[in-house]
Scaffold this motif. Structure first.
Motif, PDB file in Angstrom:
ATOM      1  N   ASN A 267      17.826  -9.103  -9.652  1.00  0.00           N
ATOM      2  CA  ASN A 267      19.220  -8.436  -9.537  1.00  0.00           C
ATOM      3  C   ASN A 267      20.248  -8.945 -10.524  1.00  0.00           C
ATOM      4  N   SER A 268      19.778  -9.945 -11.443  1.00  0.00           N
ATOM      5  CA  SER A 268      21.029 -10.205 -12.241  1.00  0.00           C
ATOM      6  C   SER A 268      20.740  -9.682 -13.480  1.00  0.00           C
ATOM      7  N   LEU A 269      19.796  -8.753 -13.739  1.00  0.00           N
ATOM      8  CA  LEU A 269      19.221  -8.317 -15.147  1.00  0.00           C
ATOM      9  C   LEU A 269      20.121  -7.123 -15.857  1.00  0.00           C
ATOM     10  N   GLY A 270      20.949  -6.546 -14.668  1.00  0.00           N
ATOM     11  CA  GLY A 270      21.653  -5.425 -14.981  1.00  0.00           C
ATOM     12  C   GLY A 270      22.789  -5.162 -16.231  1.00  0.00           C
TER      13      GLY A 270
ATOM     14  N   ALA B 278       0.874  -1.428  -0.162  1.00  0.00           N
ATOM     15  CA  ALA B 278       0.030   0.043   0.075  1.00  0.00           C
ATOM     16  C   ALA B 278       0.887   1.146   0.048  1.00  0.00           C
ATOM     17  N   THR B 279       1.708   1.469  -0.871  1.00  0.00           N
ATOM     18  CA  THR B 279       2.652   2.556  -1.126  1.00  0.00           C
ATOM     19  C   THR B 279       2.870   2.869  -2.597  1.00  0.00           C
ATOM     20  N   ILE B 280       3.422   4.055  -2.740  1.00  0.00           N
ATOM     21  CA  ILE B 280       3.839   4.429  -4.158  1.00  0.00           C
ATOM     22  C   ILE B 280       5.424   4.042  -4.122  1.00  0.00           C
ATOM     23  N   SER B 281       6.053   3.709  -3.001  1.00  0.00           N
ATOM     24  CA  SER B 281       7.472   3.586  -2.753  1.00  0.00           C
ATOM     25  C   SER B 281       7.848   2.427  -3.389  1.00  0.00           C
ATOM     26  N   ALA B 282       9.156   2.146  -3.690  1.00  0.00           N
ATOM     27  CA  ALA B 282       9.504   0.792  -4.220  1.00  0.00           C
ATOM     28  C   ALA B 282       9.253  -0.264  -3.172  1.00  0.00           C
ATOM     29  N   SER B 283       8.844  -1.696  -3.838  1.00  0.00           N
ATOM     30  CA  SER B 283       9.036  -2.562  -3.081  1.00  0.00           C
ATOM     31  C   SER B 283      10.147  -3.040  -2.277  1.00  0.00           C
ATOM     32  N   THR B 284       9.943  -3.703  -0.848  1.00  0.00           N
ATOM     33  CA  THR B 284      11.173  -3.984  -0.311  1.00  0.00           C
ATOM     34  C   THR B 284      11.663  -5.330  -0.520  1.00  0.00           C
ATOM     35  N   HIS B 285      11.099  -6.095  -1.446  1.00  0.00           N
ATOM     36  CA  HIS B 285      11.534  -7.431  -1.689  1.00  0.00           C
ATOM     37  C   HIS B 285      12.771  -7.298  -2.850  1.00  0.00           C
ATOM     38  N   ARG B 286      13.690  -7.414  -2.255  1.00  0.00           N
ATOM     39  CA  ARG B 286      15.165  -7.268  -2.806  1.00  0.00           C
ATOM     40  C   ARG B 286      15.635  -8.577  -3.594  1.00  0.00           C
ATOM     41  N   GLN B 287      15.280  -9.609  -3.278  1.00  0.00           N
ATOM     42  CA  GLN B 287      15.843 -10.897  -3.819  1.00  0.00           C
ATOM     43  C   GLN B 287      14.607 -11.430  -4.807  1.00  0.00           C
ATOM     44  N   TRP B 288      13.752 -10.725  -5.416  1.00  0.00           N
ATOM     45  CA  TRP B 288      12.709 -11.138  -6.186  1.00  0.00           C
ATOM     46  C   TRP B 288      13.278 -12.032  -7.371  1.00  0.00           C
ATOM     47  N   ALA B 289      12.382 -13.052  -7.664  1.00  0.00           N
ATOM     48  CA  ALA B 289      12.811 -13.887  -8.752  1.00  0.00           C
ATOM     49  C   ALA B 289      11.325 -14.605  -9.351  1.00  0.00           C
TER      50      ALA B 289
END
Lengths: 403, 403
Positions: free
Chosen positions: B112-115, B85-96
């Motif tokens: 995080n491997s798409l850079g 419930a926020t327009i800030s970024a998601s806090t899920h950093r290890q998303w796959a």
């Protein structure tokens, strides 16, 4: 937004040649009159090709009649039985149509046995899918006879529903069937495959009739008599003439006349692009596209200053009504709704007219039909350019001089 | 031709309620402000439903920006992760995202491997397929949240092409594949099936990106961050949020959210008709339909006599350009072409405006976009009535008073 007016002006100017009887690219045909080629046809028709006959109707002759008389109706035959050059009835009295393929039993439909079945009449637009083809050529040349706008008419076909005939014969169509291959008994030209189209079975069983009359008279031999498969709302090529066989099939035919001929690409392509037509990347000429045609005045006409009446016709595939025809006299900046006639039939054309005061000078007149589904004519009809020049339905654009 | 004006007037009058913040049929929602429900959202947004959040944007707020800021962007979630419930970024950093089905090997896409892969940005319209639903209800009631016209925005999504990711992972899609089942990690509501859509594989491999940014910032959690499957030119429901799995399949899914939800009948049906949606008799909400929306003035506004500017936006599915937006002040008798902005993107909206002298009294204003293919908005949008009220694109019709 690019301003299409300069290109449009060019297109409209070029179309001058189209709406007159002089087709410089069809000089071979200029020698024969329609009345000499086809017994009973009006001598004012425009002969594009003598054999097999390709003949169009000058637009003004279409203005006077809601139903286009047989003597004025356009002709487009790929091949043509030898005794068919007449608007009189066919002399084949023992005609029968064979039925086969994925059905419970094969059968023959003898025309003279259909008298007990209920008859259906459709007032409907008959239009060659190449009608208007020459208009594409100002974007890039297309192959085929360079039709003007007169490859169309509004007629009444009468006959017996194919579904009723099959019921009568006790023929059931298998569930796997998706198409009907309809073939005629015309003789193919040398080295050409016999003319045949695959028609979608659902539409055929819902709508198609085996037609034996045209405007209440026995179906003219030149227009497919004694029996033609008629489906209202679709292009003329799919109204197979001299119908002699119906084969129910699961898969679409690869007959040369069904693919690559009589097909349009699934998505717009750049004018001039070659296209390798397959069953998958293209669609057969089926539902008529929404269209308006100005019948009077014609492009290039000289009018008198003051109130003039612009007249024309509009139609679509009959799924919904035409909701309006808009006319523009300023190249699309403003549009005015024309008066529409009451629809006579969902598949027939409606007439539109607009009284307009025209001052001295040159005027462009554009017309655009819109139907209830929000389908209309593209401002630049060449968006639908295709190598064989089918299904033209660009906004109608003509130029007149007023003095 | 039946004159649609009386019905139209009624429709336009009824739409008054729609374009204001007062939705009498959503009284439960009136208590919560968007800013309280979703951290960072503008308090002027209209809350249609608090949880899962359904929030629309007042049209005038869309007038000022070519790109709709995240704080103004509409929200429509079927289910919603608890921390979203926020327009800030998601806090899920290890998303796959898992990849499976008819592919050469299963795989996981770690965000995080798409850079190292090239990024693509699309300016594009994001629109709920229920946007405008309340306008259908004046023909016959439809189910679902009664959206006004503000369930849309124009935004820029950035990310990596799915096809490039698959190449990078060495995943090949089998020839039998026709759809991709895209699922998100939202938690389904009690007794509801997990949200999933089947997307046509050809479009997905040509166009779709795994989006991780919105207007250049990390993708807001409420809008699907950290990863959303974005295909420009299609309805919002198919832009699956919190993307967690992609399953390549030969046949379309029968997930409840894919059928019967989010589908329209293949052919027009009478308003009010029940319809038993199947994969065969209906289409999923995919290509955006051509549409124009007047943003300013709004229905019911009081204007001053003299020159007023009518402003709005128009868009389609991005296959071709919008060729014109026509406005009518006399219920469709005459139409005038509005000025159009230069297109910023084939998938984004263009802005239109027209200066018009308005005299004292009541005026109706209609707008209609037409694209290069001749696709336009139906005069009576209820021709496309469907039980769930999707894909409204009727001619925009508002009424204003001038003093």
């Amino acid at each position: 937004m690019p301003d299409p007016s300069s290109r449009r002006t060019f297109l409209a100017a070029s179309a001058a040649a189209v709406s007159t009887a002089a087709f410089p690219w069809n000089t071979a045909a200029a020698e024969d009159s329609a009345a000499e080629l086809i017994s009973g046809k009006d001598e004012r028709l425009i002969v594009l090709k003598p054999y097999p006959a390709v003949i169009e109707t000058p637009l003004k002759l279409l203005t006077e009649h809601q139903l286009t008389p047989a003597e004025l109706l356009f002709v487009r035959n790929n091949s043509q039985p030898k005794d068919a050059a007449t608007i009189s009835a066919s002399t084949h009295r023992q005609w029968a149509i064979s039925v086969g393929g994925a059905v419970s039993k094969t059968a023959r439909i003898a025309l003279n046995s259909l008298g007990s079945l209920p008859r259906t009449e459709y007032e409907m637009v008959l239009q060659c899918s190449g009608n208007g083809r020459s208009l594409f050529s100002f974007a890039a040349q297309t192959s085929g006879t360079q039709w003007g706008r007169g490859g169309m008419g509004n007629v009444k076909f009468g006959g017996v529903r194919l579904s009723a005939v099959l019921d009568h014969l006790g023929v059931e169509v298998r569930k796997s069937v998706r198409f009907v291959n309809a073939g005629g008994s015309d003789e193919p030209l040398p080295d050409k495959e016999d003319f045949l189209h695959s028609l979608p079975v659902e539409d055929v069983l819902n709508r198609s009739i085996i037609a034996t009359t045209l405007n209440g008279k026995p179906l003219a031999a030149i227009h497919g008599g004694p029996a033609r498969l008629i489906t209202p709302g679709v292009f003329g090529t799919m109204q197979v003439k001299w119908l002699s066989e119906l084969i129910f099939v699961a898969e679409e035919s690869t007959n040369y006349n069904h693919v690559p001929r009589y097909r349009v690409p699934n998505s717009p392509i750049r004018p001039g692009t070659k296209y390798d037509f397959t069953l998958q990347n293209s669609a057969y000429n089926w539902d008529l596209k929404v269209k308006s045609v100005i019948l009077n005045p014609n492009h290039g006409d000289a009018l008198k200053a003051g109130e003039n009446t612009i007249q024309g016709v509009a139609f679509n595939d009959g799924r919904v009504s035409i909701s309006s025809v808009l006319l523009s006299f300023d190249k699309g900046q403003t549009w005015t709704r024309a008066e529409l006639s009451q629809p006579e039939s969902q598949y027939g054309w409606i007439r539109f007219s607009l009284k307009k005061k025209l001052s001295r000078g040159t005027h462009t007149i554009w017309s655009r039909a819109i139907d209830e589904l929000g389908r209309t004519q593209p401002l630049d009809g060449s968006i639908a350019w295709n190598p064989r020049g089918y299904e033209w339905n660009g906004v109608e654009q003509i130029k007149v001089t007023v003095s």
